[in-house]
Write an enzyme that holds these catalytic residues in place. Structure first.
Site, PDB file in Angstrom:
ATOM      1  N   HIS A 198      -6.433   3.000   0.109  1.00 50.34           N
ATOM      2  CA  HIS A 198      -6.226   3.336   1.524  1.00 50.34           C
ATOM      3  C   HIS A 198      -6.996   4.640   1.677  1.00 50.34           C
ATOM      4  O   HIS A 198      -6.656   5.632   1.013  1.00 50.34           O
ATOM      5  CB  HIS A 198      -4.732   3.505   1.807  1.00 50.34           C
ATOM      6  CG  HIS A 198      -4.394   3.903   3.216  1.00 50.34           C
ATOM      7  ND1 HIS A 198      -3.367   3.293   3.944  1.00 50.34           N
ATOM      8  CD2 HIS A 198      -4.912   4.851   4.044  1.00 50.34           C
ATOM      9  CE1 HIS A 198      -3.281   3.855   5.137  1.00 50.34           C
ATOM     10  NE2 HIS A 198      -4.212   4.816   5.221  1.00 50.34           N
ATOM     11  N   CYS A 216       0.863  -1.181   0.000  1.00 48.77           N
ATOM     12  CA  CYS A 216       0.000   0.000   0.000  1.00 48.77           C
ATOM     13  C   CYS A 216       0.899   1.231   0.000  1.00 48.77           C
ATOM     14  O   CYS A 216       1.690   1.428   0.932  1.00 48.77           O
ATOM     15  CB  CYS A 216      -0.928   0.019   1.211  1.00 48.77           C
ATOM     16  SG  CYS A 216      -1.795   1.587   1.376  1.00 48.77           S
ATOM     17  N   HIS A 263      -4.839   1.514   8.225  1.00 46.33           N
ATOM     18  CA  HIS A 263      -5.163   1.132   6.848  1.00 46.33           C
ATOM     19  C   HIS A 263      -6.559   0.533   6.721  1.00 46.33           C
ATOM     20  O   HIS A 263      -6.888  -0.437   7.375  1.00 46.33           O
ATOM     21  CB  HIS A 263      -4.155   0.106   6.318  1.00 46.33           C
ATOM     22  CG  HIS A 263      -4.498  -0.360   4.922  1.00 46.33           C
ATOM     23  ND1 HIS A 263      -3.931   0.190   3.798  1.00 46.33           N
ATOM     24  CD2 HIS A 263      -5.375  -1.286   4.472  1.00 46.33           C
ATOM     25  CE1 HIS A 263      -4.443  -0.384   2.721  1.00 46.33           C
ATOM     26  NE2 HIS A 263      -5.328  -1.285   3.107  1.00 46.33           N
ATOM     27  N   HIS A 283      -9.222  14.062  -0.057  1.00 41.28           N
ATOM     28  CA  HIS A 283      -8.569  15.108  -0.854  1.00 41.28           C
ATOM     29  C   HIS A 283      -8.966  16.469  -0.298  1.00 41.28           C
ATOM     30  O   HIS A 283     -10.150  16.708  -0.008  1.00 41.28           O
ATOM     31  CB  HIS A 283      -9.029  15.051  -2.309  1.00 41.28           C
ATOM     32  CG  HIS A 283      -8.607  13.819  -3.053  1.00 41.28           C
ATOM     33  ND1 HIS A 283      -7.506  13.788  -3.881  1.00 41.28           N
ATOM     34  CD2 HIS A 283      -9.142  12.578  -3.109  1.00 41.28           C
ATOM     35  CE1 HIS A 283      -7.392  12.582  -4.425  1.00 41.28           C
ATOM     36  NE2 HIS A 283      -8.372  11.822  -3.961  1.00 41.28           N
ATOM     37  N   ASP A 329      -0.403  16.203  -2.707  1.00 40.61           N
ATOM     38  CA  ASP A 329      -0.620  15.222  -3.761  1.00 40.61           C
ATOM     39  C   ASP A 329       0.479  15.374  -4.814  1.00 40.61           C
ATOM     40  O   ASP A 329       0.863  16.476  -5.197  1.00 40.61           O
ATOM     41  CB  ASP A 329      -2.004  15.422  -4.400  1.00 40.61           C
ATOM     42  CG  ASP A 329      -2.434  14.223  -5.220  1.00 40.61           C
ATOM     43  OD1 ASP A 329      -3.387  13.532  -4.811  1.00 40.61           O
ATOM     44  OD2 ASP A 329      -1.824  13.965  -6.277  1.00 40.61           O
ATOM     45  N   HIS A 386      -8.564   8.081   1.955  1.00 43.31           N
ATOM     46  CA  HIS A 386      -7.938   9.402   2.042  1.00 43.31           C
ATOM     47  C   HIS A 386      -8.952  10.469   1.667  1.00 43.31           C
ATOM     48  O   HIS A 386      -9.867  10.224   0.891  1.00 43.31           O
ATOM     49  CB  HIS A 386      -6.706   9.489   1.135  1.00 43.31           C
ATOM     50  CG  HIS A 386      -6.959   9.057  -0.273  1.00 43.31           C
ATOM     51  ND1 HIS A 386      -7.018   7.719  -0.634  1.00 43.31           N
ATOM     52  CD2 HIS A 386      -7.192   9.760  -1.401  1.00 43.31           C
ATOM     53  CE1 HIS A 386      -7.263   7.637  -1.930  1.00 43.31           C
ATOM     54  NE2 HIS A 386      -7.380   8.854  -2.423  1.00 43.31           N
ATOM     55  N   CYS A 436       0.512   3.475   3.068  1.00 46.89           N
ATOM     56  CA  CYS A 436       1.146   2.901   4.266  1.00 46.89           C
ATOM     57  C   CYS A 436       2.663   3.107   4.201  1.00 46.89           C
ATOM     58  O   CYS A 436       3.304   3.389   5.222  1.00 46.89           O
ATOM     59  CB  CYS A 436       0.807   1.420   4.399  1.00 46.89           C
ATOM     60  SG  CYS A 436      -0.853   1.128   5.068  1.00 46.89           S
ATOM     61  N   GLY A 481     -13.301   6.541  -9.505  1.00 49.07           N
ATOM     62  CA  GLY A 481     -11.923   6.685  -9.974  1.00 49.07           C
ATOM     63  C   GLY A 481     -10.897   6.520  -8.870  1.00 49.07           C
ATOM     64  O   GLY A 481      -9.772   7.020  -8.980  1.00 49.07           O
TER      65      GLY A 481
HETATM   66  P1  5GP Z   1      -7.721   8.567  -5.570  1.00 48.57           P
HETATM   67  O1  5GP Z   1      -7.834   8.632  -7.067  1.00 48.57           O
HETATM   68  O2  5GP Z   1      -7.442   7.168  -5.082  1.00 48.57           O
HETATM   69  O3  5GP Z   1      -8.850   9.230  -4.845  1.00 48.57           O
HETATM   70  O4  5GP Z   1      -6.467   9.473  -5.229  1.00 48.57           O
HETATM   71  C1  5GP Z   1      -5.166   9.006  -5.117  1.00 48.57           C
HETATM   72  C2  5GP Z   1      -4.281  10.222  -5.145  1.00 48.57           C
HETATM   73  O5  5GP Z   1      -3.002   9.847  -4.673  1.00 48.57           O
HETATM   74  C3  5GP Z   1      -4.080  10.804  -6.540  1.00 48.57           C
HETATM   75  O6  5GP Z   1      -4.509  12.157  -6.547  1.00 48.57           O
HETATM   76  C4  5GP Z   1      -2.579  10.663  -6.775  1.00 48.57           C
HETATM   77  O7  5GP Z   1      -2.030  11.752  -7.485  1.00 48.57           O
HETATM   78  C5  5GP Z   1      -2.029  10.553  -5.370  1.00 48.57           C
HETATM   79  N1  5GP Z   1      -0.807   9.773  -5.269  1.00 48.57           N
HETATM   80  C6  5GP Z   1      -0.597   8.532  -5.779  1.00 48.57           C
HETATM   81  N2  5GP Z   1       0.648   8.116  -5.476  1.00 48.57           N
HETATM   82  C7  5GP Z   1       1.216   9.107  -4.741  1.00 48.57           C
HETATM   83  C8  5GP Z   1       2.506   9.250  -4.132  1.00 48.57           C
HETATM   84  O8  5GP Z   1       3.381   8.390  -4.189  1.00 48.57           O
HETATM   85  N3  5GP Z   1       2.744  10.412  -3.456  1.00 48.57           N
HETATM   86  C9  5GP Z   1       1.796  11.403  -3.362  1.00 48.57           C
HETATM   87  N4  5GP Z   1       2.138  12.500  -2.685  1.00 48.57           N
HETATM   88  N5  5GP Z   1       0.579  11.290  -3.924  1.00 48.57           N
HETATM   89  C10 5GP Z   1       0.292  10.159  -4.609  1.00 48.57           C
HETATM   90 ZN    ZN Z   2      -2.453   1.532   3.515  1.00 49.01          ZN
END
Ligand code: 5GP
Ligand code: ZN
Length: 113
Positions: free
Chosen positions: A97, A4, A46, A101, A30, A99, A7, A92
């Protein structure tokens, strides 16, 4: 949780641009910002989606929501911000994990709620 990415960020195995951290959550920028300010508030415990969240984790999400206004103020989001929690494929979600935004720093418009 193995494999993950969040994590691993929480464990410090992958670097991140941290904005806030306490025992329950980590907030970092991000990597692919969708607004001038785009941070992710990640509970340290997690779980993939709200459907998998237990009572203890729900308490942590509550703590996240209580902390976010102060963090947003520190980030200079005095004119407002948008919180998004993507849940599953249709939303999307790419990182499984949970989160939150935090988007702001500009006029986000009125589209998509
Ligand atoms: P989701 O689409 O799952 O709601 O959002 C995942 C977010 O995690 C995306 O906006 C993506 O840019 C961000 N993200 C993915 N991998 C990483 C990373 O390694 N570091 C950071 N800072 N953000 C990440
Ligand atoms: Zn996790």
């Amino acid at each position: 949780m193995e494999n993950c990415i969040f994590c691993k960020i929480i464990a410090g195995e992958i670097p991140s641009n941290k904005v806030y951290e306490d025992e329950d959550m980590l907030v970092f920028r991000d990597i692919n910002p969708q607004a001038k300010v785009h941070c992710l508030c990640v509970p340290k415990s997690h779980f993939a989606t709200l459907s998998e969240m237990n009572e203890q984790q729900a308490e942590i999400v509550k703590k996240c929501l209580v902390k976010i206004p102060g963090i947003a103020a520190e980030l200079g989001l005095s004119d407002g911000y948008r919180l998004i929690i993507n849940q599953g494929k249709d939303a999307g979600q790419t990182v499984f994990h949970l989160h939150i935004h935090i988007l702001g720093g500009q006029d986000l418009g009125e589209k998509l709620v």
